[in-house]
Design an enzyme around this catalytic site. Structure first.
Site: not given
Lengths: 437, 437, 437
Positions: B19, B239, B262, B194-195, B161, B55, B87, B392
């Protein structure tokens, strides 16, 4: 009227689902393995035997395989102690495979072949959504009609090995009982984790199978809600008996009491695992590992290295893994140990508890405390521990499951009476058959 | 007719969902980040790029954001190696937000803006139950009609979400294909943890995100059952590369092969993680921790402290964590070690096994044993271990997934050929592209 | 119009569900326990009190139990600080039990008995599929009509203790709001793990209850999707406060904020557990065990044995369990420790962060970094660690849940104001009530 969530078939429990190839080329008798398997008796004989005319048999041998099933079951099916449910070919995405499966079912149950009286139903693999299940159900209805069998008399079991089949299990209660199908014939819901892994496109670094715990929960739940019986898929590592036993224990805690068996050795293990042990024993949580205590003249002894206990000035030093706890009194020590130990009751213990609760109920009590006590010894220090558990009607009912399983086995598997008599004394068997009735 | 559970879109696999904010105030060029992202190539470029007009972009910048998307994609979309799915705003509880999302979709795909040829679809966040999904689908249908696009040509991806969206995924098979919708356009099912945590009103002491394993299973299952592709939500701790990799590995074992990224660094990690390694290696279960063995001249060496091994009079002393086992023979020792070690095959190994099985199949065998052997060294003691696994057709199909993923990447991402050639030799690439076809 | 997934009842949160036997034979006053429970106040009083005319009361005492409920609630219901929802008898498989439950509801709410103004609803156990829920709903509608109550004014809560009830929860959104039922009255979805274990026929070696994590997830999800509130079942081991607290913490991470309480002591624990602590504190992952650091004059000290840290020539030796890591710089050491430590914010900390984000939002920022720093000491070595977490609107909303819970408690439970004032300072209470509004 029978509620849909009562188990509708003769067997209320199925511990073992044992598959056998139906035809192998190159052998003198292509049906050799079938003839061997149908001769199994006692703990080596499964609750459900599955002559496997799908994956275990090469595609070009399957027409012969269908004939072999009919022939072998006609010869020796009457004496076989379990139920017989051949697996035929099927695929949600392939009508020619479905038609082939239909033809094999027609062949196997043809009254002229003399096997149909001992064919209890069919196992349909690779089903998709509920409408695909109905196609198989309809073929079985036609088979029944063509061969003069009662509608619904052949059971249908399915292998859950796709996401769509997993979702279909949530619709069974809505679909069973409708006028245009005979889905009440549904018997076993069997997970097929290898194909499911393919369908989900799951990847693990080593190529090992994922656990698929949610699938197993959903299968067990669907069986409970729709009056079927849930069975886990094959456990590939045949030499790993401990791993197989652990998988069965984990399954049982989800209500999945049956499992696929690939060898007579696995059949024995899976027939015995869900039954309570002959002798009860104490276990201790040794820093994350469950260890059985050794019973020596009424004292339960831990002799490993993961827990250390020492009496010191003014108290006790208890070390579990790298955690040290100091407690001042024997009472505090008993409290600490109580969190670590637990008791695995024997069949005898379970029957005792059941009878005790039944007596209390007759005396007008709704709940009673069941006490379990022991002397535990660690590093030479002995401690008395004792725990109470409140039992009410719900507890009693929930803990009745292993007894009901035993009763179902005892009634349906006379060939296992000798093995059960070796496991439990005659007196325990009699009382276990009597309790709850 | 195509079955609904086959993946219907150009890409059968999506590893990365990256995003980018669409408009930022204060900068000389509010579309600066879009221009930077659309220039990504190779392993830094995602399979699906998501200009994020929800967002990641401030509410008062979103009209400008929609214009920026159109402008940047018109300029450079043709050369971008992945798919482009902006989005837009949406909310199951707010019609004004939904109408705003519709307007943004109209704007972005307006042929006069010159971007539409390189817009592959839209991502709809905050969807509710299936009827809410249909509202978004209907707006996209109107967008297609207004702009002269073929009905169904724009893909629709959703962010899961809310509990209602999770339940909606169980209804896709019943709803897709109905005459009054175009839900076959569904492409990605993306978890938004999160949502979702907000919607479930979950609380953790530290404020960290719950694992939501059941949500991920249900998303992966729905993707499998409805021919979509499942993608996990964002991993906040940018990180923490190890943690991101572990999450991907856990997701892959559920069939969820895609994940949100991200940063371009996360894109690289997520593009590479699901592919088999260049070199195979052995791992050992060191008291609950998985440790890679070091390969030294054909011997696999464990040099940690969690496992100790010593040759003693009459046998071997093996210590794993605080458990000591004494075995009498080298054979018993090999058995014990076999339970601890496992092999992570390279792409080369996987292709070898695939070819071996295909040859066996052609020779008329249904199942063959695949052997894996190594010499393992612990504390200077060397032991030969060897394991067989039965393959198999089902095993073969299930283990084909990483190869199919590779083939999909290779065909659709020429910009990654150089990176793949660095990972695998040319010969391995050729054989991997050939196997299974 | 109100969306179905908004919580529809007066209470948006329920922490505690406390059951009391309704009639006991042999006592001077068979309603003694009811009279005692209705006198509870403050943290000992539950959010929902359940006079239990089912399992907790002997079958032959239940007619008297219904009368007792009416009498005790008529006498003292007005002053009781929580809601009152009696549990009546019900069973999906037994019409006579259902009719008995209907009669008891009629009796308890008969206006002549004077209790109905303080009866908030009923708890229906042993429900099956959704059509069985509708039967109970219909009886409550008739009760309302007979007694001149507004249709839908009595809430209905159900105990989920069968596979069919678990599946029914997935259908609530489709069924609520239909013209022929009043299922909007649904309030609590309460898991009943003992009977569920029986229904699933699960077996564990010790007879202990399985975890049933999937059931809890599905219950929490259904509550979220259908505007209800989820509650976990009873925790049998009353003396095990730590275990009860851990269960609550695990439930909260699934969005299940309520739990059954069997004693006033459990009520206190369950009323407090989901609220943020008075003081924040740091925790460390000590080789798989979460340990609280001790705060000494601004330094967070670890003094256990599971982690060791030593400064050496050219770096630091960090030992976690049996893993040794050598790092060369204090910066690398801080990085390693950052992976191990985490912070549990106090109510004060949470309100601070909320206000900080709200201010940033007003200043036009969509996302800000929240920093958390500490000096950690292990074996005398002090290290400064600091972490950033990005907050956007979604983070803010997700972390608002404990604050909203607090606000709901404060508004609805004036009797707990003193206890809350003891937990948090007045200033924190005022700011917590203000934030987000």
């Amino acid at each position: 009227m029978t509620a849909i969530d009562e188990r509708l078939h003769d067997r209320k429990f199925v511990r073992t689902f044992f598959t056998t190839p139906t035809a192998e080329s190159g052998a003198d008798d292509s049906a050799k393995k079938l003839r061997s398997a149908i001769g199994l008796r006692g703990m080596q004989a499964p609750d459900v035997w599955v002559p496997d005319n799908e994956d275990a048999t090469a595609p070009n041998m399957r027409d012969e395989g269908a004939e072999n099933i009919a022939e072998v079951v006609a010869d020796d099916g009457e004496e076989f102690p379990g139920e017989i449910h051949p697996r035929v070919v099927w695929h949600r995405d392939d009508p020619s495979t479905r038609y082939k499966g239909f033809q094999h079912m027609l062949e196997i149950t043809d009254p002229e072949n003399g096997a149909v009286e001992n064919i209890d139903g069919f196992v349909i693999p690779e089903v998709g959504d509920i409408d695909d299940w109905k196609k198989a159900d309809e073929f079985i209805t036609i088979v029944e009609n063509e061969h003069g069998l009662e509608e619904g008399s052949l059971a249908m079991s399915v292998i859950i090995e796709s996401g769509s089949a997993e979702l279909a299990m949530g619709k069974l209660r809505e679909e069973m009982g409708k006028a245009d199908n005979n889905l009440e014939r549904l018997f076993l819901l069997v997970d097929g984790e290898v194909d499911y892994t393919k369908d989900q496109r799951a990847i693990t670094p080593t190529g090992g199978l994922p656990e698929w715990k949610e699938l197993r929960h959903n299968t067990s739940r669907a069986a409970s809600a729709a009056g079927c019986i849930s069975v886990d898929g094959p456990y590939d590592d045949i030499r790993d008996v401990d791993g197989y036993h652990e998988r069965i224990t984990a399954n049982n805690a989800m209500g999945m009491l049956g499992i696929w068996s690939l060898t007579p050795g696995q059949v024995v293990e899976a027939n015995k695992s869900p039954l309570p042990p002959e002798e009860g024993y104490w276990i201790i949580d040794a820093d994350g590992r469950e260890v059985e205590l050794e019973s020596r003249e009424g004292v339960e002894v831990y002799s490993g290295d993961r827990i250390e206990l020492e009496e010191e000035d003014g108290g006790y030093e208890l070390e579990v893994g790298s955690d040290e706890i100091f407690v001042e009194s024997e009472e505090d020590l008993a409290d600490e140990l109580l969190d670590l130990v637990d008791y695995v009751p024997s069949m005898d213990d379970i029957v005792d508890s059941m009878e005790e609760f039944e007596a209390a109920k007759e005396a007008g009590k709704g709940a009673i405390a069941m006490t379990r006590a022991a002397t535990v010894e660690i590093d030479g220090v002995q401690v008395d521990v004792s725990s109470d558990r409140m039992w009410d009607e719900a507890t009693y009912q929930a803990l009745m499951t292993p007894v009901k399983l035993f009763q179902d086995v005892y009634e349906n598997r006379p060939d296992q009476h000798d093995d059960l008599a070796e496991l439990y004394s005659e007196d325990v068997v009699d009382r276990a058959m009597d309790v709850g009735n």
